[in-house]
Write a protein that holds these residues in place. Structure first.
Motif, PDB file in Angstrom:
ATOM      1  N   PHE A  90     -32.426  26.419  11.525  1.00 14.13           N
ATOM      2  CA  PHE A  90     -30.921  25.811  11.222  1.00 14.13           C
ATOM      3  C   PHE A  90     -30.032  26.902  10.535  1.00 14.13           C
ATOM      4  O   PHE A  90     -28.872  26.651  10.932  1.00 14.13           O
ATOM      5  CB  PHE A  90     -31.254  24.458  10.116  1.00 14.13           C
ATOM      6  N   TRP A 105     -28.751  18.252   7.831  1.00 10.27           N
ATOM      7  CA  TRP A 105     -28.864  17.709   9.265  1.00 10.27           C
ATOM      8  C   TRP A 105     -29.232  16.263   9.413  1.00 10.27           C
ATOM      9  O   TRP A 105     -28.940  15.603  10.358  1.00 10.27           O
ATOM     10  CB  TRP A 105     -29.553  18.734  10.031  1.00 10.27           C
ATOM     11  N   ARG A 154     -30.431  16.493  14.281  1.00  8.71           N
ATOM     12  CA  ARG A 154     -30.590  15.565  13.542  1.00  8.71           C
ATOM     13  C   ARG A 154     -31.949  14.735  13.416  1.00  8.71           C
ATOM     14  O   ARG A 154     -32.394  14.589  12.608  1.00  8.71           O
ATOM     15  CB  ARG A 154     -29.412  14.730  13.966  1.00  8.71           C
TER      16      ARG A 154
END
Length: 570
Positions: free
Chosen positions: A124, A332, A532
């Motif tokens: 990420f 996220w 997500r």
């Protein structure tokens, strides 16, 4: 200490150490045999009826095998060397300081987070649209749109090395803390400082030789793990620059069953790669020891201070990367709209968690059940071994400890592939019993490491007093020793549970694809690209061990809330 203590009948406990070692060495040995035989062409179920070198020929001819071996050695040895160097430099510069104590509190929760969760968080951070470039754009980078560059995965394995360092540095740091408690570190350091040596120089010259003997086995376990890790490598190296472990997984899952022989040969080669890495480390030990003697004998009072300060800064940075990776997963998982180049989402929502029960409920329940059962079984075996050791009045030899840590030294893929063949033959693949056993192989050594020293440091006068008052050995254990070990037992359970939650390869091989955990699901969904959904799985995967350690810190005080003396001792 006498060999046998009067009145302390061991009964069935005398067999506990042998049964525990057999439980580990038997399957590991059978797994290695199950990998060696197909590697040389013998696997009747797939038509391999005789010895053959064809699997090795196909292995050597497979494109990328040599570069995969090189990538495994490079990333594994680099990560282990950096982790050890940072740990040593930080301890040398900060031993006994406030920063040292603060990092101890920070590293403990970082150690609890599974490797795959860290790898996802690091992905990420380093993705083209990741948090790092968002924070720096456009004011520092000039990027108005996500750049067409790939920080992760990278062809040189740098992200894999970083992820391993972020995870292994806390582990080695906590192992060093345990070793410092077993040697006269403070007195030795004070004497060296009194002779005019700088803090870091004194620690490295006088304390490190004492500490290194205690942490050598965990270091070798780190080396073996780093050169053969699968889940982190799958997430951070990609398919263009795989390690050998990734190739073995690719062959083992190939629809063409003939590749099972190649996978077996690769598993044997992975064992050789791990042994080569360990030999390289031990050779480095001798070289450093020879150079270190000259450095110690020259009498220089400084020389390590600057390097130790750099190691301290890098260690703090490593901890910061770990915290940022965890934070990125959390952000996220609750992000609804996160446009480039916003540093934070413009809209927040818990909608990503709305489908939790259907998406991650099953894997989460499996993770919880397997982790708890494996940790409880591991606790029973560890306590039985330690109590048998105490009643016999002798401690295990270093050879016995090496046997206990065999599953950590031998690469997982080397014997789990053969163990899968054995489970298939017995019809046990994909069963809960096989999965719990596979996790227990790795849970128990860490639990023994966590609980052995607190058990051995118990003041023996309490037990002697109870025996003199007529209590039997079993009553002494349940009413005296176990209550005094409440916190140590709780921490050991949390450690075992955390290890189980992070196990990827044992779940893949023993579960047979029919039983999934949060770790296997997180790795599988990482290729989907939906940060997500991945964030939800990664947060769950990290949260379960952290909750376990939180309960381990709270429950002992609550259980002894009406016993002032016990609360003060915890």
């Amino acid at each position: 200490m006498e060999a046998t203590r009067p009145g302390q009948r061991r009964g069935w406990l005398r067999f506990a150490p042998a049964v525990t070692l057999l439980l580990f060495l038997g399957p590991v040995g059978a797994g290695l045999v199950g990998a060696v035989l197909p590697a040389f062409g013998y696997l009747p179920a797939l038509g391999g009826d005789g010895p053959s070198l064809d699997p090795w020929r196909r292995l050597a001819a497979y494109p990328g095998t040599g570069s995969a071996v090189g990538m495994s050695l490079w990333t594994g040895l680099a990560a282990a060397t950096l982790s050890f160097t940072l740990t040593t430099g930080f301890a040398a510069a900060c031993h006994g300081t406030r920063l040292f104590r603060r990092m101890q509190r920070l590293f403990a929760p970082l150690l609890a987070v599974p490797h795959a969760a860290f790898a996802l968080g690091l992905a990420f951070l380093l993705a083209p649209s990741g948090w790092l470039l968002r924070v720096l754009s456009p004011w520092a980078t000039g990027y108005q749109w996500p750049p067409d560059i790939a920080l992760s995965p990278d062809p040189y394995g740098l992200n894999l090395i970083l992820a391993l360092v972020v995870k292994e540095t806390p582990f080695l740091f906590l192992m060093t803390l345990g070793a410092l408690a077993q040697v006269p570190a403070d007195r030795t350091l004070a004497v060296a400082r009194g002779l005019g040596y700088g803090r870091a120089t004194a620690w490295i010259k006088a304390v490190l030789p004492l500490v290194y003997r205690q942490i050598r086995l965990p270091i070798l376990a780190v080396v073996a793990f780093s050169v053969s890790v699968v889940d982190v490598a799958l997430l951070l190296t990609g398919s263009t620059s795989p390690t050998l472990a990734i190739l073995i997984m690719r062959w083992a899952n190939d629809p063409d069953l003939a590749f099972q022989f190649v996978a077996a040969a690769g598993a044997c080669l992975q064992l050789g790669v791990a042994l080569a890495a360990i030999l390289a480390w031990t050779g480095g030990e001798r070289l450093v020891a020879r150079l270190g003697r000259r450095w110690v004998m020259d009498g220089a009072r400084g020389g390590a201070e600057g390097a130790a300060r750099i190691a301290t800064a890098l260690t703090v940075a490593v901890a910061g990367v770990g915290v940022a990776a965890l934070a990125a997963m959390g952000v996220w998982s609750v992000a609804r709209r996160w446009r480039w180049p916003d540093a934070l989402p413009s809209e927040w929502s818990l909608g990503n968690w709305a489908g939790f029960s259907g998406m991650a409920g099953g894997p989460a329940a499996t993770t919880l059940i397997v982790g708890l059962v494996a940790a409880v079984i591991g606790l029973v075996l560890v306590l039985a071994c330690l109590e048998a050791e105490d009643r016999a009045g002798r401690r295990p030899t270093s050879r016995a400890l090496w046997l206990l840590y065999t599953p950590l030294i031998v690469p997982q893929v080397a014997f789990l592939f053969g163990a899968q063949v054995l489970l298939l033959g017995l019809g046990l693949e994909g069963t809960w019993g096989a999965l719990i056993w596979a996790h227990l192989l790795f849970v128990l050594p860490y639990m023994f490491l966590s609980l052995s020293e607190p058990f051995r440091r118990l003041d023996p006068r309490y037990a002697r007093g109870a025996l003199c008052l007529g209590a039997g050995p079993n009553r002494v254990f349940w009413r005296i020793k176990l209550p005094m070990l409440t916190r140590a037992v709780a921490i050991a359970l949390a450690v075992g549970f955390a290890v189980s939650v992070g196990e990827y390869l044992p779940t893949v091989f023993a579960g047979g694809g029919r039983i999934t955990t949060l770790t296997t699901e997180a790795v599988a969904r990482a290729g989907g690209g939906d940060f997500r959904v991945i964030g939800v799985f990664a947060v769950l995967q990290a949260a379960l061990p952290l909750i376990g350690f939180l309960l381990a810190s709270i429950l002992p005080g609550w259980l002894h809330r009406h016993r002032r003396g016990m609360r003060e001792g915890l």
